[in-house]
Design a protein around this motif. Structure first.
Motif, mmCIF file in Angstrom:
data_model
loop_
_atom_site.group_PDB
_atom_site.id
_atom_site.type_symbol
_atom_site.label_atom_id
_atom_site.label_comp_id
_atom_site.label_asym_id
_atom_site.label_seq_id
_atom_site.Cartn_x
_atom_site.Cartn_y
_atom_site.Cartn_z
ATOM 1 N N SER A 299 0.820 -1.212 0.000
ATOM 2 C CA SER A 299 0.000 0.000 0.000
ATOM 3 C C SER A 299 0.853 1.260 0.000
ATOM 4 O O SER A 299 0.325 2.372 -0.196
ATOM 5 C CB SER A 299 -0.930 0.009 1.225
ATOM 6 O OG SER A 299 -0.183 0.043 2.432
ATOM 7 N N ASP A 300 2.161 1.118 0.207
ATOM 8 C CA ASP A 300 3.089 2.251 0.132
ATOM 9 C C ASP A 300 3.405 2.492 -1.343
ATOM 10 O O ASP A 300 4.344 1.912 -1.899
ATOM 11 C CB ASP A 300 4.358 1.942 0.929
ATOM 12 C CG ASP A 300 5.307 3.133 1.011
ATOM 13 O OD1 ASP A 300 5.090 4.126 0.284
ATOM 14 O OD2 ASP A 300 6.277 3.073 1.799
ATOM 15 N N LEU A 301 2.614 3.341 -1.986
ATOM 16 C CA LEU A 301 2.719 3.540 -3.433
ATOM 17 C C LEU A 301 4.084 4.065 -3.843
ATOM 18 O O LEU A 301 4.641 3.638 -4.867
ATOM 19 C CB LEU A 301 1.620 4.498 -3.902
ATOM 20 C CG LEU A 301 1.504 4.702 -5.420
ATOM 21 C CD1 LEU A 301 1.205 3.388 -6.109
ATOM 22 C CD2 LEU A 301 0.417 5.738 -5.729
ATOM 23 N N ALA A 302 4.656 4.985 -3.071
ATOM 24 C CA ALA A 302 5.968 5.544 -3.418
ATOM 25 C C ALA A 302 7.031 4.450 -3.426
ATOM 26 O O ALA A 302 7.907 4.424 -4.301
ATOM 27 C CB ALA A 302 6.338 6.652 -2.442
ATOM 28 N N SER A 303 6.967 3.536 -2.449
ATOM 29 C CA SER A 303 7.935 2.441 -2.384
ATOM 30 C C SER A 303 7.786 1.518 -3.584
ATOM 31 O O SER A 303 8.792 1.101 -4.187
ATOM 32 C CB SER A 303 7.742 1.655 -1.084
ATOM 33 O OG SER A 303 8.554 0.494 -1.069
ATOM 34 N N VAL A 304 6.563 1.193 -3.962
ATOM 35 C CA VAL A 304 6.339 0.311 -5.112
ATOM 36 C C VAL A 304 6.804 0.989 -6.398
ATOM 37 O O VAL A 304 7.369 0.340 -7.289
ATOM 38 C CB VAL A 304 4.856 -0.089 -5.204
ATOM 39 C CG1 VAL A 304 4.622 -1.005 -6.397
ATOM 40 C CG2 VAL A 304 4.412 -0.807 -3.934
ATOM 41 N N GLN A 305 6.582 2.298 -6.506
ATOM 42 C CA GLN A 305 7.063 3.026 -7.684
ATOM 43 C C GLN A 305 8.588 2.982 -7.779
ATOM 44 O O GLN A 305 9.146 2.757 -8.851
ATOM 45 C CB GLN A 305 6.576 4.478 -7.637
ATOM 46 C CG GLN A 305 5.091 4.652 -7.856
ATOM 47 C CD GLN A 305 4.640 6.079 -7.625
ATOM 48 O OE1 GLN A 305 5.326 6.864 -6.966
ATOM 49 N NE2 GLN A 305 3.479 6.429 -8.160
ATOM 50 N N ARG A 306 9.255 3.198 -6.653
ATOM 51 C CA ARG A 306 10.716 3.105 -6.658
ATOM 52 C C ARG A 306 11.165 1.688 -7.000
ATOM 53 O O ARG A 306 12.165 1.487 -7.710
ATOM 54 C CB ARG A 306 11.281 3.525 -5.295
ATOM 55 C CG ARG A 306 11.079 4.990 -4.963
ATOM 56 C CD ARG A 306 11.905 5.385 -3.744
ATOM 57 N NE ARG A 306 11.532 4.654 -2.547
ATOM 58 C CZ ARG A 306 10.629 5.055 -1.661
ATOM 59 N NH1 ARG A 306 10.000 6.212 -1.853
ATOM 60 N NH2 ARG A 306 10.355 4.338 -0.581
ATOM 61 N N GLY A 307 10.431 0.695 -6.507
ATOM 62 C CA GLY A 307 10.767 -0.684 -6.828
ATOM 63 C C GLY A 307 10.624 -0.983 -8.312
ATOM 64 O O GLY A 307 11.423 -1.734 -8.882
ATOM 65 N N ALA A 308 9.597 -0.386 -8.957
ATOM 66 C CA ALA A 308 9.437 -0.557 -10.404
ATOM 67 C C ALA A 308 10.624 0.031 -11.146
ATOM 68 O O ALA A 308 11.128 -0.551 -12.120
ATOM 69 C CB ALA A 308 8.137 0.104 -10.864
ATOM 70 N N ARG A 309 11.085 1.206 -10.696
ATOM 71 C CA ARG A 309 12.281 1.816 -11.296
ATOM 72 C C ARG A 309 13.494 0.912 -11.105
ATOM 73 O O ARG A 309 14.274 0.687 -12.043
ATOM 74 C CB ARG A 309 12.531 3.167 -10.650
ATOM 75 C CG ARG A 309 13.818 3.864 -11.073
ATOM 76 C CD ARG A 309 14.262 4.844 -10.014
ATOM 77 N NE ARG A 309 14.536 4.178 -8.741
ATOM 78 C CZ ARG A 309 14.694 4.817 -7.582
ATOM 79 N NH1 ARG A 309 14.557 6.128 -7.520
ATOM 80 N NH2 ARG A 309 14.964 4.131 -6.474
#
Length: 272
Positions: free
Chosen positions: A56-66
């Motif tokens: 649910s931590d969207l910023a963390s998942v976005q960084r993980g996608a990068r």
């Protein structure tokens, strides 16, 4: 009637309070390795390291996608996930998605696939790199986290690296430029052999840093957690919505059960 309603209201209030406390506990970041806390030899407790993912931590998942597209996509695919689905779930504008994440020549409607031919991968590494779509569900987030944090220099290996979580892994230490290089120190432990006599075995003791990387220990820990968090999302993209819906379903069942009990009491009041 008023007494029963008040009792139900108090129970619901306690349940909501407990859920809120669990949510707060879930948001507490995981512990750093022992060396960062100054509590002993670095890596001695590696088997207790936890990923503590929170999709649910969207910023963390976005960084993980990068992180995944930068360091993992060259070898590993996500064959059950489309770029368009990733962009919609992670709230990434289509322009940024195509500019920063989607490889040249690929379309947003394509599945996330590596460009490495399977035959070349088998020739270089001995086996084709696995698809990571369901890796977190198959192995668990803690396994992936420990795997990415326990590489060490091993000159006897063809890739020059080995791993504690998956010994003799064919994967090279692709994140060494970020984490740095470290050696694994082993100690000799005596134990009873199969024939009943004394035997000795080499057991991992701790990591010895050899060369620093571009990131500090805390920064690399965050990098790996974000990456594992992204893979956790990929393993079940709808899990956040499922959890949110589950709360409403449970609340509905509680309210429905209360009304059902009231109806039952009304029907059976003459009997009792």
């Amino acid at each position: 009637m008023r007494t029963d309603a008040a009792r139900v209201a108090r129970c619901c209030a306690r349940a909501l309070l407990a859920a809120a406390l669990l949510a707060v506990v879930a948001c507490v970041p995981g512990r750093l390795p022992a060396a960062e806390e100054g509590s002993g030899k670095f890596g001695a407790d590696w088997e207790s390291w936890r990923a503590d993912t929170n999709v649910s931590d969207l910023a963390s998942v976005q960084r993980g996608a990068r992180n995944f597209t930068s360091y993992c996509l060259g070898c590993h695919s996500l064959k059950y996930e489309r770029w368009s689905r990733l962009g919609a779930d992670l709230k990434i504008p289509e322009q940024l998605l195509g500019q920063d994440l989607v490889p040249p020549g690929a379309k947003t409607t394509d599945y996330i696939s590596s460009s490495m031919p399977a035959a070349d991968a088998e020739a270089w590494f001995g086996k084709a790199p696995p698809d990571l779509s369901l890796m977190v569900r198959a192995r668990g987030g803690d396994y992936i986290y420990q795997f990415l944090t326990t590489f060490y220099v091993d000159p006897s290996r063809q890739t020059g690296a080995n791993n504690l979580r998956l010994p003799s892994t064919a994967m090279p230490d692709v994140l060494s430029e970020l984490e740095g290089l470290k050696a694994a120190e082993f100690k000799t432990v005596s134990h009873q052999g199969a024939a009943g006599g004394a035997a000795a075995a080499q057991v991992f003791d701790y990591f010895e840093p050899l060369a620093p990387g571009r990131l500090s220990l805390a920064e690399y820990d965050g990098f790996v957690r974000d990456t594992v968090n992204f893979l956790d999302y990929v393993s079940e993209p709808t899990q956040v919505e499922r959890h949110q819906l589950g709360v409403w379903v449970v609340l509905f069942l509680l309210v429905f059960s209360w009304f059902a009990w009231l109806v039952k009491r009304e029907y059976w009041k003459d009997v009792h």
